[in-house]
Design a protein around this motif. Structure first.
Motif, PDB file in Angstrom:
ATOM      1  N   LYS A 359       0.851  -1.191   0.000  1.00 40.44           N
ATOM      2  CA  LYS A 359       0.000   0.000   0.000  1.00 40.44           C
ATOM      3  C   LYS A 359       0.889   1.244   0.000  1.00 40.44           C
ATOM      4  N   PHE A 360       0.609   2.162  -0.931  1.00 41.58           N
ATOM      5  CA  PHE A 360       1.376   3.397  -1.056  1.00 41.58           C
ATOM      6  C   PHE A 360       0.424   4.588  -1.106  1.00 41.58           C
ATOM      7  N   ASN A 361       0.901   5.738  -0.624  1.00 42.16           N
ATOM      8  CA  ASN A 361       0.117   6.941  -0.858  1.00 42.16           C
ATOM      9  C   ASN A 361       0.349   7.395  -2.302  1.00 42.16           C
ATOM     10  N   GLN A 362      -0.366   8.414  -2.732  1.00 40.71           N
ATOM     11  CA  GLN A 362      -0.350   8.783  -4.146  1.00 40.71           C
ATOM     12  C   GLN A 362       1.038   9.210  -4.613  1.00 40.71           C
ATOM     13  N   GLU A 363       1.707  10.030  -3.823  1.00 43.08           N
ATOM     14  CA  GLU A 363       3.037  10.510  -4.230  1.00 43.08           C
ATOM     15  C   GLU A 363       4.009   9.344  -4.395  1.00 43.08           C
ATOM     16  N   SER A 364       3.965   8.390  -3.464  1.00 43.43           N
ATOM     17  CA  SER A 364       4.839   7.219  -3.555  1.00 43.43           C
ATOM     18  C   SER A 364       4.460   6.337  -4.736  1.00 43.43           C
ATOM     19  N   GLY A 365       3.144   6.206  -4.974  1.00 42.93           N
ATOM     20  CA  GLY A 365       2.670   5.363  -6.056  1.00 42.93           C
ATOM     21  C   GLY A 365       3.139   5.839  -7.421  1.00 42.93           C
ATOM     22  N   THR A 366       3.198   7.162  -7.595  1.00 39.61           N
ATOM     23  CA  THR A 366       3.623   7.679  -8.897  1.00 39.61           C
ATOM     24  C   THR A 366       5.097   7.380  -9.189  1.00 39.61           C
ATOM     25  N   LEU A 367       5.846   6.981  -8.151  1.00 38.04           N
ATOM     26  CA  LEU A 367       7.258   6.627  -8.364  1.00 38.04           C
ATOM     27  C   LEU A 367       7.431   5.154  -8.751  1.00 38.04           C
ATOM     28  N   LEU A 368       6.356   4.367  -8.724  1.00 40.92           N
ATOM     29  CA  LEU A 368       6.485   2.947  -9.065  1.00 40.92           C
ATOM     30  C   LEU A 368       7.004   2.722 -10.494  1.00 40.92           C
ATOM     31  N   PRO A 369       6.493   3.453 -11.512  1.00 43.99           N
ATOM     32  CA  PRO A 369       7.066   3.265 -12.851  1.00 43.99           C
ATOM     33  C   PRO A 369       8.556   3.604 -12.904  1.00 43.99           C
ATOM     34  N   LEU A 370       8.970   4.660 -12.177  1.00 42.39           N
ATOM     35  CA  LEU A 370      10.402   4.993 -12.108  1.00 42.39           C
ATOM     36  C   LEU A 370      11.174   3.841 -11.477  1.00 42.39           C
ATOM     37  N   CYS A 371      10.648   3.301 -10.372  1.00 41.10           N
ATOM     38  CA  CYS A 371      11.297   2.179  -9.684  1.00 41.10           C
ATOM     39  C   CYS A 371      11.508   1.013 -10.649  1.00 41.10           C
ATOM     40  N   LEU A 372      10.481   0.709 -11.443  1.00 42.67           N
ATOM     41  CA  LEU A 372      10.546  -0.453 -12.328  1.00 42.67           C
ATOM     42  C   LEU A 372      11.380  -0.173 -13.577  1.00 42.67           C
ATOM     43  N   ARG A 373      11.103   0.952 -14.236  1.00 41.76           N
ATOM     44  CA  ARG A 373      11.753   1.229 -15.516  1.00 41.76           C
ATOM     45  C   ARG A 373      13.165   1.772 -15.349  1.00 41.76           C
ATOM     46  N   GLY A 374      13.314   2.706 -14.403  1.00 37.63           N
ATOM     47  CA  GLY A 374      14.609   3.366 -14.242  1.00 37.63           C
ATOM     48  C   GLY A 374      15.582   2.620 -13.352  1.00 37.63           C
ATOM     49  N   ARG A 375      15.076   1.664 -12.547  1.00 38.75           N
ATOM     50  CA  ARG A 375      15.954   0.954 -11.615  1.00 38.75           C
ATOM     51  C   ARG A 375      16.027  -0.548 -11.916  1.00 38.75           C
ATOM     52  N   LEU A 376      14.891  -1.257 -11.803  1.00 37.81           N
ATOM     53  CA  LEU A 376      14.950  -2.718 -11.909  1.00 37.81           C
ATOM     54  C   LEU A 376      15.339  -3.201 -13.307  1.00 37.81           C
ATOM     55  N   LEU A 377      14.874  -2.504 -14.346  1.00 32.70           N
ATOM     56  CA  LEU A 377      15.250  -2.924 -15.703  1.00 32.70           C
ATOM     57  C   LEU A 377      16.726  -2.655 -15.995  1.00 32.70           C
ATOM     58  N   HIS A 378      17.390  -1.937 -15.085  1.00 36.20           N
ATOM     59  CA  HIS A 378      18.828  -1.689 -15.217  1.00 36.20           C
ATOM     60  C   HIS A 378      19.625  -2.494 -14.190  1.00 36.20           C
ATOM     61  N   GLY A 379      18.971  -3.533 -13.637  1.00 38.34           N
ATOM     62  CA  GLY A 379      19.670  -4.418 -12.719  1.00 38.34           C
ATOM     63  C   GLY A 379      19.924  -3.824 -11.355  1.00 38.34           C
ATOM     64  N   ARG A 380      19.072  -2.870 -10.923  1.00 40.94           N
ATOM     65  CA  ARG A 380      19.292  -2.168  -9.656  1.00 40.94           C
ATOM     66  C   ARG A 380      18.166  -2.442  -8.680  1.00 40.94           C
ATOM     67  N   HIS A 381      18.177  -1.736  -7.574  1.00 40.78           N
ATOM     68  CA  HIS A 381      17.142  -1.902  -6.549  1.00 40.78           C
ATOM     69  C   HIS A 381      16.558  -0.557  -6.176  1.00 40.78           C
ATOM     70  N   PHE A 382      15.423  -0.563  -5.472  1.00 42.13           N
ATOM     71  CA  PHE A 382      14.755   0.681  -5.076  1.00 42.13           C
ATOM     72  C   PHE A 382      14.054   0.431  -3.747  1.00 42.13           C
ATOM     73  N   THR A 383      14.261   1.335  -2.780  1.00 42.82           N
ATOM     74  CA  THR A 383      13.712   1.175  -1.428  1.00 42.82           C
ATOM     75  C   THR A 383      12.714   2.278  -1.087  1.00 42.82           C
ATOM     76  N   TYR A 384      11.562   1.867  -0.579  1.00 38.54           N
ATOM     77  CA  TYR A 384      10.617   2.785   0.060  1.00 38.54           C
ATOM     78  C   TYR A 384      10.776   2.601   1.563  1.00 38.54           C
ATOM     79  N   LYS A 385      11.097   3.670   2.285  1.00 36.80           N
ATOM     80  CA  LYS A 385      11.208   3.606   3.745  1.00 36.80           C
ATOM     81  C   LYS A 385      10.073   4.426   4.336  1.00 36.80           C
TER      82      LYS A 385
END
Length: 471
Positions: A359-385
């Motif tokens: 569960k994410f709030n709206q601001e965090s949710g809009t970063l999900l495409p960045l997390c997937l496209r800009g990080r995971l597809l480049h072999g990286r990781h992304f943390t929500y704290k």
């Protein structure tokens, strides 16, 4: 600004040698080199010094009139230079003295270039308050800034109606690093940017956006002069620049590896009343807590994040500051530079989960495409704290070393820290279904996305949903 007052620079810098400390002399000498005809600049001075209990860490902020450079198409502006993030005194009153070989204090001072408006005879003093705010963050968090970092401010820098509401940091184009008996000092310039430019820096990287800003006279030009009256983003001034950003994200990925967020996760594998189910949050009065090692790992990852979001190093990524002349390795690591790879805490076992709900709030949710496209597809990781507690959610790709989530068990929890391993194929599928989160139109919440075959559910909820301790 109740605790700072403009004074004559001479009052601060001249007089008895004992009142003119060596570190301060070194910074002031660099100012004199640049402004030999302004030996007596207007200054904002902390009335009660920080080491005496005052709230403002910067002892002085000098303000100079810079005539610009016609040959380089640089407009006239005010140039602000801080004194206090570096070690001015060398006697441990503010910074621990560590000798001449390392950084002096935090190793840098801040600068800012503000366009001079027609008819202005004196520099506005609000930038000094802004610089003190950034300095307070550095002193309180002990996190330093680097060139290329971005800072989410979410408010006009001068408290007006301006679109300039965030900042990027870069090397000052005129100030040279100085060596003092207390260490080295570099000069980092604050550059005011619009929300759309900050988001582009998050999705790609700060240096890329700074390069674009340098090429647009209205947006800063070669010396990145901030114009608080700028009403258009660089993408409105030159629509072709959006294509440059898209191509950059595709080629380089994103440097942002973590954010503070409103987020929780639920383990759907077990009923909530199961005592062994730590879930993601506090259930009852005694929340499960992250172990010291996990806390340090995530803190490393977010140490340039929290409310001031920079090019996060959370946890540090081995290949992020590589030589750009050689191809960047796709292999990423969750191993911290300051601690060994993740070793599960003896008293908190790592659990494999069958099914999870994020569960994410709206601001965090809009970063999900960045997390997937800009990080995971480049072999990286992304943390929500989570900003509300110990909860953390780290997405990892199959190439990330040191993760406790595996392809066999893609959902794994270590206390309240959840890791989710996503294959490239699943990332592509998710990107297709999360496309509306990338839209410039504001997504209406609540919004739910579900992948039953993967036993994964994601909800994007209004902020109010996170105010209850049971959410």
């Amino acid at each position: 600004m109740d605790d700072m007052r403009p004074t004559s620079g001479a009052a601060a810098h001249l007089g008895l040698a004992s009142l003119f400390p060596t570190g301060l002399q070194a910074v002031y000498a660099e100012c004199r080199r640049l402004y030999p005809d302004q030996a007596n600049p207007l200054q904002v001075t902390a009335i009660v010094k920080y080491w005496l209990g005052g709230p403002d860490p910067l002892d002085y902020i000098s303000m100079y009139r810079n005539m610009g450079c016609v040959a380089q198409d640089v407009q006239e502006h005010w140039h602000y230079i801080s004194m206090g993030l570096s070690d001015l005194y060398g006697d441990n009153r503010v910074h621990e003295f560590s000798g001449p070989d390392g950084p002096s204090g935090f190793g840098f001072e801040l600068t800012f270039r503000l366009k001079r408006e027609a008819g202005e005879t004196a520099p506005p003093t609000w930038p000094a308050e802004l610089m003190q705010g950034l300095a307070r963050y550095v002193f309180q968090s002990e996190n330093t800034f680097c060139s290329g970092d971005h800072i989410s401010w979410h408010s006009p820098l001068d408290n007006s109606e301006s679109r300039i509401q965030h900042m990027l940091l870069t090397e000052d184009p005129q100030m040279q690093p100085v060596l003092t008996p207390f260490g080295q000092v570099s000069f980092l310039q604050i550059v005011g940017v619009c929300t759309e430019e900050l988001q582009a820096a998050q999705q790609w990287n700060g240096q890329g956006i700074l390069d674009l800003l340098r090429g647009v006279h209205m947006a800063g030009g070669p010396w990145l002069v901030t114009d608080m009256r700028r009403g258009e983003t660089i993408f409105e001034i030159d629509p072709h620049l959006q294509e440059r950003v898209e191509k950059g994200i595709e080629t380089d990925g994103s440097n942002l590896s973590g954010v503070s967020a409103k987020c929780v996760w639920d383990d759907l594998s077990r009923p909530p009343e199961d005592e062994d189910d730590s879930r993601s949050i506090c259930i009852g009065s005694q929340p499960r807590r992250l172990s010291d090692k996990d806390t340090e790992q995530i803190r490393e990852a977010l140490r340039k994040g929290l409310e001031i979001n920079s090019k996060a190093v959370l946890p540090p990524i081995g290949g992020q500051r590589q030589n750009h002349d050689r191809p960047q390795s796709r292999k990423d690591s969750l191993e911290s530079e300051s601690s060994a790879a993740i070793v599960p805490h003896e008293l908190v076992r790592t659990r494999q989960l069958e099914s999870v709900h994020l569960k994410f709030n709206q601001e965090s949710g809009t970063l999900l495409p960045l997390c997937l496209r800009g990080r995971l597809l480049h072999g990286r990781h992304f943390t929500y704290k989570s900003i509300n507690g110990d909860t953390a959610i780290t997405f990892v790709s199959t190439g990330v070393e040191g993760a406790f989530a595996t392809e066999e068990h893609p959902y794994a929890a270590h206390g309240p820290w959840l890791q989710i391993l996503l294959t490239e194929e699943f990332v592509e599928q998710m990107l297709g279904e999360l496309q509306d989160l990338s839209s410039r139109e504001e997504t209406k919440v609540p919004k739910e996305y579900s992948w039953p075959e993967r036993k994964l559910k994601i909800s994007v909820l209004p902020d109010s949903a996170f105010d209850s301790p049971l959410q």
